[in-house]
Write a protein that holds these residues in place. Structure first.
Motif, PDB file in Angstrom:
ATOM      1  N   LYS A   7       0.828  -1.204   0.000  1.00 41.59           N
ATOM      2  CA  LYS A   7       0.000   0.000   0.000  1.00 41.59           C
ATOM      3  C   LYS A   7       0.865   1.258   0.000  1.00 41.59           C
ATOM      4  O   LYS A   7       0.606   2.209  -0.744  1.00 41.59           O
ATOM      5  CB  LYS A   7      -0.920  -0.006   1.222  1.00 41.59           C
ATOM      6  CG  LYS A   7      -1.915   1.117   1.248  1.00 41.59           C
ATOM      7  CD  LYS A   7      -2.863   0.949   2.420  1.00 41.59           C
ATOM      8  CE  LYS A   7      -3.949   1.984   2.424  1.00 41.59           C
ATOM      9  NZ  LYS A   7      -4.914   1.766   3.513  1.00 41.59           N
ATOM     10  N   GLN A  17      -5.384   1.616  -6.983  1.00 39.84           N
ATOM     11  CA  GLN A  17      -5.426   0.160  -6.919  1.00 39.84           C
ATOM     12  C   GLN A  17      -5.819  -0.406  -8.275  1.00 39.84           C
ATOM     13  O   GLN A  17      -5.295  -1.450  -8.691  1.00 39.84           O
ATOM     14  CB  GLN A  17      -6.407  -0.301  -5.846  1.00 39.84           C
ATOM     15  CG  GLN A  17      -5.933  -0.024  -4.443  1.00 39.84           C
ATOM     16  CD  GLN A  17      -6.942  -0.430  -3.394  1.00 39.84           C
ATOM     17  OE1 GLN A  17      -8.150  -0.368  -3.627  1.00 39.84           O
ATOM     18  NE2 GLN A  17      -6.457  -0.832  -2.229  1.00 39.84           N
ATOM     19  N   ARG A  32      -6.955  -5.545  -4.119  1.00 42.98           N
ATOM     20  CA  ARG A  32      -7.425  -4.887  -2.891  1.00 42.98           C
ATOM     21  C   ARG A  32      -7.322  -5.829  -1.692  1.00 42.98           C
ATOM     22  O   ARG A  32      -6.946  -5.418  -0.598  1.00 42.98           O
ATOM     23  CB  ARG A  32      -8.870  -4.421  -3.041  1.00 42.98           C
ATOM     24  CG  ARG A  32      -9.014  -3.176  -3.844  1.00 42.98           C
ATOM     25  CD  ARG A  32     -10.453  -2.698  -3.873  1.00 42.98           C
ATOM     26  NE  ARG A  32     -10.538  -1.493  -4.681  1.00 42.98           N
ATOM     27  CZ  ARG A  32     -11.492  -1.252  -5.562  1.00 42.98           C
ATOM     28  NH1 ARG A  32     -12.469  -2.123  -5.755  1.00 42.98           N
ATOM     29  NH2 ARG A  32     -11.497  -0.140  -6.252  1.00 42.98           N
TER      30      ARG A  32
END
Length: 71
Positions: A7, A17, A32
């Protein structure tokens, strides 16, 4: 740790994303789940992500703070 690093790298590069998932040829929902830790990250995917961001697997896994890839 690996999920946090994924992330962090994505945000540092200013990527969504959706963009990363597209570049890695995977569904955005799958990406995700990797990023949130909801899904275990297979080694082959970890290698693809490390290559994509240009970092070592040790960095990605939190074993090192050195991002460089040793040859």
């Amino acid at each position: 740790m690996i999920y946090e690093r994924i992330k962090e790298l994505r945000k540092e590069m200013g990527l969504s994303q959706e963009k990363v998932a597209q570049e890695l040829s995977m569904y955005v929902t799958t990406y995700r789940r990797y990023e949130s830790g909801e899904r275990e990250l297979p080694m082959e995917v970890a290698v693809r992500i490390a290559d994509y961001y240009g970092v070592s697997l040790d960095y990605l896994a939190g074993r090192s703070n050195d991002r460089t890839i040793k040859e």
